[in-house]
Design a protein around this motif. Structure first.
Motif, short mmCIF file in Angstrom:
data_model
loop_
_atom_site.label_atom_id
_atom_site.label_comp_id
_atom_site.label_asym_id
_atom_site.label_seq_id
_atom_site.Cartn_x
_atom_site.Cartn_y
_atom_site.Cartn_z
N GLU A 173 0.88 -1.25 0.02
CA GLU A 173 0.04 -0.20 0.03
C GLU A 173 0.87 1.22 0.03
OE1 GLU A 173 -3.67 2.06 2.53
OE2 GLU A 173 -2.85 0.14 3.05
N LYS A 174 1.91 1.08 0.84
CA LYS A 174 2.79 2.52 1.03
C LYS A 174 3.43 2.78 -0.56
CE LYS A 174 7.03 0.20 2.86
NZ LYS A 174 7.84 0.35 4.26
N ASN B 15 0.84 4.24 -3.05
CA ASN B 15 0.69 5.44 -2.64
C ASN B 15 2.00 6.62 -3.07
OD1 ASN B 15 -1.86 4.99 -1.27
ND2 ASN B 15 -1.03 5.04 0.86
N SER C 166 1.56 9.49 -5.77
CA SER C 166 1.87 10.85 -5.66
C SER C 166 3.15 11.11 -6.57
CB SER C 166 2.52 10.89 -4.27
OG SER C 166 2.45 12.26 -4.10
#
Length: 204
Positions: free
Chosen positions: A132-133, A136, A140
């Motif tokens: 998930e990180k 993300n 971005s």
């Protein structure tokens, strides 16, 4: 939050611990060297992933880094950031990634050189990891135009066997494109690639 002065401190400390003056930097902290106008959420890491290249002792040296300036060390407790001693296989990048590296010599770590991969090669390694990180971070970066989905897609055929199959890599890139409202950035249908509620599909 990672900054150049903190990265320099980590590299200087790693040199002191290992007795080596050249390191490969991988992972999120690469963005500090390779990019400008970086969104704050992409700098929220407290670690720099490093290893000593061109030696048979890479793993032992990485263990030394972890023990002395790694997570939970006195260094980490004092400064709030740390080094993560990794291996050459930690970050799965295109086979020709060395052709695009930058050699970084920070003012705060004289005599120390960091071999820094291209930001899109690092982003592809995050497509491989697909936590998930990582998702993300990629989102971005794409939204901020720090790297290009088209260039990432053009390197998929050079990903090593440790990466998912090319079709799966493309599916993940298409899901990023769709979530960012950039469906035209990559060829192929998007509907089957994107979860209608979450935007990006997790790894099964």
């Amino acid at each position: 939050m990672m900054r150049r002065d903190r990265l320099d401190h980590i590299l200087r400390a790693a040199a002191g611990v290992t007795g080596h003056d050249t390191f490969v930097l991988v992972g999120s902290s690469v963005i500090v060297v390779r990019c400008r106008n970086i969104p704050g959420d992409m700098l929220m890491t407290r670690e720099a992933d490093v290893y000593v290249p061109d030696t048979s002792e890479t793993e032992a040296l990485s263990d030394m880094i972890d023990a002395n300036i790694g997570q939970g060390s006195a260094f980490h407790r004092q400064y709030g950031y740390y080094a993560d001693g990794v291996s050459p296989g930690t970050s799965v990048m295109p086979s020709d990634w060395m052709d695009r590296v930058q050699h970084y010599r920070g003012t705060g770590c004289p005599g120390v050189t960091a071999i820094v991969p291209d930001i899109e090669d690092v982003a592809l390694a995050k497509v491989v990891a697909w936590r998930e990180k990582d998702q993300n971070w990629i989102l971005s970066g794409v939204r901020s135009r720090l790297f290009s989905l088209e260039r990432m897609a053009s390197r998929i055929d050079r990903m090593p066997s440790a990466a998912p199959e090319p079709a799966e890599m493309m599916r993940r890139l298409r899901s990023v494109a769709a979530t960012c409202g950039m469906a035209s950035a990559l060829p192929g249908p998007l509907a089957s690639d994107v979860d209608s509620e979450k935007g990006i599909n997790p790894v099964p």
